[in-house]
Design an enzyme around this catalytic site. Sequence first.
Site: not given
Ligand code: ZN
Ligand code: ZN
Length: 441
Positions: A100, A167
């Site tokens: 991401d 994440e």
């Molecule tokens: Zn980050």
């Molecule tokens: Zn990262």
Amino acid sequence: MKHLHLGLAWLLLFATRSEAQSVAAIATEVDAVYPQSEGLYLDLHRNPELSFHEEKTAAKLAAGLRGLGYTVTTGVGHTGVVGILKNGDGPVVMLRTELDALPVEEKTGLPYASTVRTKDDNGVDVGVMHACGHDVHMSSWMGTARIMASTRARWRGTLMLIGQPAEEGGGGARAMLADGLFTRFPRPDYAVAVHDDARDPAGIIGYHAGAILSNANTVKITIYGRGGHGARPESTVDPIVIAARTVLALQTIVSREISPFDPAVVTVGSIHGGTKANIIPSEVNLELTVRSLTDAVREHLLSAIHRIVNAEAAAAGAPREPRVEVTDGGYALVNDPAMTQRVAVALVRELGPEKVQDRPPEMVSEDFSEFQRLGVPTLMLRIGAVERTKYDAAMKSGAALPSLHSALFAPDHEPTMKAAIAAEVITLRELMPANAGITSK
Ligand SMILES: [Zn+2]
Ligand SMILES: [Zn+2]
């Protein structure tokens, strides 16, 4: 003595030689896959996607792995990708990249800068940028996948490459685990990841045994008073005054209650209350971020926050107890000491001590720790990403370098990715040696 000196000299000569040869060998392997990885990097950098919306990104990684002969599963934990390459008996080693990007409008001015805009999950129009370098990680991961697939005589075991969504605070690791990452696929004996580092020059590989990234909790507090006219304070309980005392009292947790040898942070990042000068409001809202490296310090910080918030409200005669809500934050990332030591020795042997350095922890957070909480020994290596001339100038002038998540973060991608690929390949071969099971006596 003379014999000893001669012996040492021979040993050093031999060590230097074999080191130089190893460097040449891994560098040659990395150079061969770099052009394809760079092509992927530029594509990913121009086309970033937000957490849990990484459909095109995941499709690119899945297609790349399939082309290399990996068995690929998509849609694991929404948009996650799992690629498996079995290569005889041996350990299962997981190498993770994140998919991401962030809602940041890129301001680097690079020719390949992202110009993408999209609606976030709240419907707000945002710019999108790979400001954390996950594009560096993905394209390095693909270079590593390529080298590992073409050099199967040099390792044995099961290589498990995962592309993890979300994440950036989205719970992507948990989503993959909830979708059977460790049950539908082999449970790893080791888990490895790299993360770029905006504090170090490009190409420096950082390792550290033990905690490297922090526990993170968000605490939301509502302090209740009794509102009324600003000119008649005697008829009210002023929550703004309670909040002010509370903010100051919270500063004493880290400074007076925690050992100076235990890193900890309590930051009040948001305070909101009231609408007008002549009105005493009925409540004030605070938001805190709380960081630590151990479970014990985390528990102490959170219980001290509860104690202080309640006591300040009671001291002021507040009509009701404050509401304190602790969100389920990330856990500290702890590099397995034995695994770290083993890999660090291999990295130094192959790349030399000037490129491989023990680097201090950072009080930021990462959900790679979710895998380690389930008992898998984990190691995250850091890869310096700052262009050498910019780094040297900043060290000289004392100016701050753009951090990760900055709109100005511009990794020097070639040396960064080459170091990341070399570090990953050396680590995987060390953990999955070709001669495993063959004992030489
Ligand atoms: Zn980050
Ligand atoms: Zn990262």
